[in-house]
Design an enzyme around this catalytic site. Structure first.
Site, PDB file in Angstrom:
ATOM      1  CG  ASN A 174      -1.820   1.206   1.303  1.00 25.06           C
ATOM      2  OD1 ASN A 174      -1.815   2.057   0.424  1.00 25.06           O
ATOM      3  ND2 ASN A 174      -2.585   1.296   2.374  1.00 25.06           N
TER       4      ASN A 174
ATOM      5  NE  ARG B 117      -6.182   1.766   0.274  1.00 24.72           N
ATOM      6  CZ  ARG B 117      -6.131   2.904   0.926  1.00 24.72           C
ATOM      7  NH1 ARG B 117      -4.977   3.438   1.261  1.00 24.72           N
ATOM      8  NH2 ARG B 117      -7.240   3.551   1.231  1.00 24.72           N
TER       9      ARG B 117
ATOM     10  CG  HIS C 276     -12.262   3.793   3.921  1.00 29.17           C
ATOM     11  ND1 HIS C 276     -12.857   4.912   4.466  1.00 29.17           N
ATOM     12  CD2 HIS C 276     -10.934   4.029   3.932  1.00 29.17           C
ATOM     13  CE1 HIS C 276     -11.927   5.796   4.794  1.00 29.17           C
ATOM     14  NE2 HIS C 276     -10.752   5.279   4.482  1.00 29.17           N
TER      15      HIS C 276
ATOM     16  NE  ARG D  92      -9.010  12.455   3.640  1.00 26.18           N
ATOM     17  CZ  ARG D  92      -9.047  11.150   3.369  1.00 26.18           C
ATOM     18  NH1 ARG D  92      -9.943  10.686   2.520  1.00 26.18           N
ATOM     19  NH2 ARG D  92      -8.205  10.331   3.954  1.00 26.18           N
TER      20      ARG D  92
ATOM     21  CD  GLU E 115      -8.266  -0.836   5.239  1.00 28.91           C
ATOM     22  OE1 GLU E 115      -8.590  -0.220   4.218  1.00 28.91           O
ATOM     23  OE2 GLU E 115      -7.705  -0.299   6.221  1.00 28.91           O
TER      24      GLU E 115
END
Length: 407
Positions: A9, A83, A171, A231, A376
């Site tokens: 990732n 990813r 996600h 964010r 994940e």
């Protein structure tokens, strides 16, 4: 296929990695951080849980990957899974080919902070290990089951048909893993209606019916939705024109502000984007920190309530991610904003769950509430192995057909 998969990732200045095998306790994982600087280093966990810390001054992505892969090469990973945040119109994990890599590149305008870094990692591993099958697993893929009324924006149709302007969601690997694991623990694998809350520096919510995403909080980009670390989440779309007209800001300055200077960080007047710091400051009387927490929990509850519209029936809620797994305070405060759904939180059980433990935190009446640590990397490895398996089976079938034709 019995296989170990190396999961990569890549971020703009970091690389997360994990060597995933059948036993989770055997997993090797780590983070290469501060890439490009004198402080570049690899920190992680190796065999038997032993800590690893290795200085790699001024290493770039390729040098860091080379170091990581060299240390792991004797474990003989059979595939590499990447990813990738945005797959554009790609709807499932894909074996990396020149065509798929180009489509990831074409999706860069939709995830300008993420896809370029993923492409750097893909390019490096393809050069370093050309013989290994490599697979892209997309954050957006799980949400491709959303109906049109959930993914379309109310803008002119040509923006959708000609420019792919729509809601994608992110996600996906986390929401997919958590909903599958949670529904299994609840005794109804991939059945029923569930809400998931992935809460961390990046946060999103999802509504899942019978194992499929039917709506989610993030949209065209990972900026839409609930409040996050830096964010903003949802704001009035006219904020851009207001800031341009009144402050003279250009679109790049506005975009930077919304992505990197807002959220918990902005609400707390630049105190922190870390929820732990904010909770501590709030307990000491910091009003900005208190407001940041309240806005975070209220917007989260509001999102979950809205997403419930996509479910024929609500069976329960799963919390995950760094905040969702570890902060009993945030879980309790969020649930206090959802009195209309019959949730009944068990405070004692809620307070007992943290640091990667899973369990049920409701009092046994009403919709269930669970804390499910996400995995994940495990989900990416599983999807990578599935794609490689399929490719091997396809190749074997073609060889059999060819042999039969010759005979």
């Amino acid at each position: 296929m019995s296989t170990s998969v190396l999961v990569i990732n890549c971020g703009s200045s970091s690389i997360k990695y994990a060597l995933v095998s059948e036993r989770r306790e055997d997993r090797i994982f780590g983070l290469a951080e501060n890439l490009g600087s004198a402080e570049a280093r690899i920190k992680g966990v190796t065999v038997g849980g032993a800590p690893l810390e290795l200085s790699i001054p001024h290493a770039d992505h390729e040098k860091a990957l080379e170091t990581i892969l060299e240390r792991l090469s004797h474990y003989n990973p059979q595939a590499i899974g990447h990813r990738v945040v945005h797959g554009g119109t790609l709807t499932k994990a894909e074996l990396l080919t020149p065509e798929i890599i180009e489509r990831i590149r074409e999706a860069t305008p939709l995830a300008p902070l993420h896809n370029p870094a993923h492409l750097v990692g893909i390019d490096a591993t393809m050069r370093l290990f050309p013989e290994l099958p490599q697979v892209a697993v997309f954050d957006t893929a799980f949400h491709q089951t959303m109906p049109a009324h959930a993914y379309r924006y109310a803008v002119p149709k040509f923006l959708y048909t000609e420019h792919n302007v729509r809601r994608y969601g992110f996600h996906g690997t986390s929401h997919a893993y958590v909903s599958e694991r949670g529904s299994e623990l609840a005794g109804s694998l991939k059945q029923g209606g569930w809400l998931t809350a992935h809460l961390g520096n990046g946060s999103s919510t999802c509504a899942i019916w019978n194992g499929q995403s039917v709506d989610t909080s993030m949209g065209l980009t990972p900026l839409e939705g609930i409040v996050m670390g830096t964010r903003s989440g949802d704001v009035d779309p006219s904020l851009h024109s207001f800031l341009a007209s009144n402050l003279g800001w250009d679109v790049y300055k506005i975009d930077k502000m919304l992505n990197k200077e807002s959220g918990l960080l902005g609400l707390s007047d630049n105190l922190s984007n870390d929820m732990r710091t904010l909770i501590e400051a709030s307990e000491q009387g910091n009003e900005d920190a208190t407001l940041a927490i309240e806005v975070f929990c209220y917007r989260l509850a509001k999102s979950l309530a809205g997403l419930s519209c996509g479910l024929p029936r609500l069976d329960g809620l799963f919390f995950t991610g760094g905040i969702g797994e570890n902060s009993a305070y945030i879980r309790e405060k969020t649930m206090s904003y959802l009195p209309h759904f019959g949730f009944n939180l068990n405070k004692e059980q809620n307070n007992s769950l943290k640091r990667g433990t899973e369990g049920r935190i409701d009092a046994g009446t009403g919709p269930q509430i669970w804390v499910i640590p996400t995995d994940e990397e495990g989900r990416i490895a599983k999807e990578t192995a599935s794609v490689v398996d399929h490719e091997v089976n396809q190749t074997t079938a073609k060889k059999s057909e060819s042999t039969a034709a010759i005979a």
